[in-house]
Design an enzyme around this catalytic site. Structure first.
Site, PDB file in Angstrom:
ATOM      1  N   ASN A   9     -24.501  95.884  23.724  1.00 18.09           N
ATOM      2  CA  ASN A   9     -24.869  95.174  22.502  1.00 18.09           C
ATOM      3  C   ASN A   9     -25.031  93.694  22.867  1.00 18.09           C
ATOM      4  O   ASN A   9     -24.048  93.008  23.106  1.00 18.09           O
ATOM      5  CB  ASN A   9     -23.745  95.377  21.469  1.00 18.09           C
ATOM      6  CG  ASN A   9     -23.967  94.569  20.215  1.00 18.09           C
ATOM      7  OD1 ASN A   9     -25.040  94.011  20.006  1.00 18.09           O
ATOM      8  ND2 ASN A   9     -22.946  94.513  19.371  1.00 18.09           N
ATOM      9  N   LYS A  11     -26.037  91.316  21.030  1.00 23.74           N
ATOM     10  CA  LYS A  11     -25.742  90.414  19.900  1.00 23.74           C
ATOM     11  C   LYS A  11     -26.840  89.338  19.808  1.00 23.74           C
ATOM     12  O   LYS A  11     -27.994  89.625  20.126  1.00 23.74           O
ATOM     13  CB  LYS A  11     -24.338  89.838  20.034  1.00 23.74           C
ATOM     14  CG  LYS A  11     -23.295  90.957  20.225  1.00 23.74           C
ATOM     15  CD  LYS A  11     -21.878  90.501  20.150  1.00 23.74           C
ATOM     16  CE  LYS A  11     -20.952  91.692  20.395  1.00 23.74           C
ATOM     17  NZ  LYS A  11     -19.531  91.359  20.270  1.00 23.74           N
ATOM     18  N   HIS A  93     -21.147  97.557  13.038  1.00 26.98           N
ATOM     19  CA  HIS A  93     -20.402  96.713  13.980  1.00 26.98           C
ATOM     20  C   HIS A  93     -19.461  95.783  13.212  1.00 26.98           C
ATOM     21  O   HIS A  93     -19.795  95.309  12.132  1.00 26.98           O
ATOM     22  CB  HIS A  93     -21.370  95.898  14.845  1.00 26.98           C
ATOM     23  CG  HIS A  93     -20.667  95.222  15.975  1.00 26.98           C
ATOM     24  ND1 HIS A  93     -20.016  94.027  15.811  1.00 26.98           N
ATOM     25  CD2 HIS A  93     -20.462  95.612  17.255  1.00 26.98           C
ATOM     26  CE1 HIS A  93     -19.452  93.697  16.960  1.00 26.98           C
ATOM     27  NE2 HIS A  93     -19.707  94.646  17.860  1.00 26.98           N
ATOM     28  N   GLU A  95     -18.757  92.770  13.490  1.00 32.52           N
ATOM     29  CA  GLU A  95     -19.302  91.454  13.118  1.00 32.52           C
ATOM     30  C   GLU A  95     -20.178  91.570  11.877  1.00 32.52           C
ATOM     31  O   GLU A  95     -20.233  90.650  11.059  1.00 32.52           O
ATOM     32  CB  GLU A  95     -20.076  90.854  14.304  1.00 32.52           C
ATOM     33  CG  GLU A  95     -19.119  90.362  15.378  1.00 32.52           C
ATOM     34  CD  GLU A  95     -19.639  90.494  16.799  1.00 32.52           C
ATOM     35  OE1 GLU A  95     -20.856  90.604  17.004  1.00 32.52           O
ATOM     36  OE2 GLU A  95     -18.797  90.500  17.722  1.00 32.52           O
ATOM     37  N   GLU A 165     -14.038 100.757  18.022  1.00 32.55           N
ATOM     38  CA  GLU A 165     -13.879  99.380  18.499  1.00 32.55           C
ATOM     39  C   GLU A 165     -12.767  98.701  17.708  1.00 32.55           C
ATOM     40  O   GLU A 165     -13.020  98.175  16.620  1.00 32.55           O
ATOM     41  CB  GLU A 165     -15.188  98.608  18.312  1.00 32.55           C
ATOM     42  CG  GLU A 165     -16.359  99.183  19.073  1.00 32.55           C
ATOM     43  CD  GLU A 165     -17.426  98.127  19.318  1.00 32.55           C
ATOM     44  OE1 GLU A 165     -17.754  97.895  20.483  1.00 32.55           O
ATOM     45  OE2 GLU A 165     -17.904  97.526  18.351  1.00 32.55           O
ATOM     46  N   GLY A 171     -14.364  90.832  21.982  1.00 33.60           N
ATOM     47  CA  GLY A 171     -14.617  89.449  22.385  1.00 33.60           C
ATOM     48  C   GLY A 171     -13.351  88.644  22.605  1.00 33.60           C
ATOM     49  O   GLY A 171     -13.395  87.426  22.729  1.00 33.60           O
ATOM     50  N   SER A 211     -13.869  94.383  24.805  1.00 31.38           N
ATOM     51  CA  SER A 211     -13.491  93.759  26.081  1.00 31.38           C
ATOM     52  C   SER A 211     -13.521  94.720  27.267  1.00 31.38           C
ATOM     53  O   SER A 211     -12.680  94.638  28.161  1.00 31.38           O
ATOM     54  CB  SER A 211     -12.122  93.074  25.965  1.00 31.38           C
ATOM     55  OG  SER A 211     -12.171  92.037  25.006  1.00 31.38           O
ATOM     56  N   GLY A 232     -20.078  94.405  24.901  1.00 30.10           N
ATOM     57  CA  GLY A 232     -20.628  93.162  24.372  1.00 30.10           C
ATOM     58  C   GLY A 232     -20.849  92.168  25.493  1.00 30.10           C
ATOM     59  O   GLY A 232     -21.846  92.228  26.217  1.00 30.10           O
TER      60      GLY A 232
HETATM   61  P1  PGA Z   1     -16.961  92.741  23.827  1.00 24.36           P
HETATM   62  O1  PGA Z   1     -17.773  93.243  22.536  1.00 24.36           O
HETATM   63  O2  PGA Z   1     -17.247  93.730  24.918  1.00 24.36           O
HETATM   64  O3  PGA Z   1     -17.530  91.374  24.111  1.00 24.36           O
HETATM   65  O4  PGA Z   1     -15.534  92.719  23.432  1.00 24.36           O
HETATM   66  C1  PGA Z   1     -17.815  94.595  22.208  1.00 24.36           C
HETATM   67  C2  PGA Z   1     -18.673  94.792  20.999  1.00 24.36           C
HETATM   68  O5  PGA Z   1     -18.763  93.867  20.169  1.00 24.36           O
HETATM   69  O6  PGA Z   1     -19.292  95.852  20.830  1.00 24.36           O
END
Ligand code: PGA
Length: 248
Positions: A9, A11, A93, A95, A165, A171, A211, A232
């Site tokens: 992803n 983003k 997601h 976010e 997730e 993140g 992460s 991510g």
């Molecule tokens: P990250 O994000 O790997 O940066 O933690 C994962 C995601 O948002 O799908």
């Protein structure tokens, strides 16, 4: 046999040039027997579909609207994605839930529309830190899945990929331990077995996200019920993303 998948992803990252460069680096250095999906920004989806044609990479959108056309300024609809060759969409997601107020009820509508248009869905869900601390994480996940997905028919589930997730791991650099991931993924599979059938539960791919890095990917992916990852930050570096895909 369920499918192994690594999805990146991107983003709100990479402009036109950056998109071409990252796809180029992935193609030059990688190949995979597992499915490898990238989700660039809307503005670069058509470009990405063209660049990845006949390669091991597939392209997904990061979101879509539940309506199929109309007065929804700034939104993108399923038929638009379809018309440029995008067949997979990430929905729910964290976010989108946090910054754009997407609720499970609205997500249920998005799921319905995506399936009506025969699109594949990577459905994201997971608990926030307070839920985990209060030992409510199983309950929260059950509710998220039930509201958005359990009205789907068994047949429609062939188009659904799950991505657990935990919000506290996205993140943040803090990953769920392989044991925590396995425990939740097994719980999810059990829920699906109860709601549908053991066969269907066995066939659903359940990805872990939060992460994931080259250093922890293999331990996570070795868990019986972890079928891959939604990545991510580490998906923005070809080397890291390919190392994660290799760990599958
Ligand atoms: P990250 O994000 O790997 O940066 O933690 C994962 C995601 O948002 O799908």
């Amino acid at each position: 046999m369920r499918t192994k998948i690594v999805a990146g992803n991107w983003k709100m990252n990479n402009d036109k040039k950056g998109t071409a460069a990252l796809i180029g680096a992935l193609q030059q250095n990688g190949n995979s027997t597992a499915r490898v999906i990238i989700a660039p920004a809307f503005t670069h989806l058509a470009q990405s579909v063209a660049l990845t044609a006949d390669t091991f990479l597939e392209v997904a959108a990061q979101n879509m609207h539940q309506e199929t056309s109309g007065a929804f300024t700034g939104e993108i609809a399923a038929p638009m994605l379809q018309s440029i060759g995008v067949r997979t969409v990430i929905l729910g997601h964290s976010e989108r839930r946090t910054y754009f107020n997407e609720t499970d009820a609205a997500l249920a509508e998005k799921v319905k529309t995506a399936l009506d248009y025969d699109m594949e869905i990577i459905y994201c869900f997971g608990e926030v830190l307070e839920d985990r601390k209060a030992n409510r994480h199983f309950e929260v996940v059950k509710e998220q899945l039930a509201t958005a997905l359990f009205s789907c028919s068994a047949q429609q589930w062939s188009k659904i990929i799950l991505a657990y997730e935990p919000v506290w791991a996205i993140g943040t650099g803090e990953t769920a331990s392989p044991e925590q991931a396995q425990e939740m993924h097994a719980f999810i599979r059990q829920l699906i077995a109860e709601q549908y059938s053991a066969t269907l539960a066995e066939e659903v791919s359940i990805l872990y996200g939060g992460s994931v890095k080259p250093a922890n990917a293999a331990d996570l992916f070795q868990q019986t019920d972890v079928d891959g990852g939604l990545i991510g930050g580490a998906a923005l570096k070809a080397e890291d993303f390919l190392a994660i895909a290799k760990a599958l």
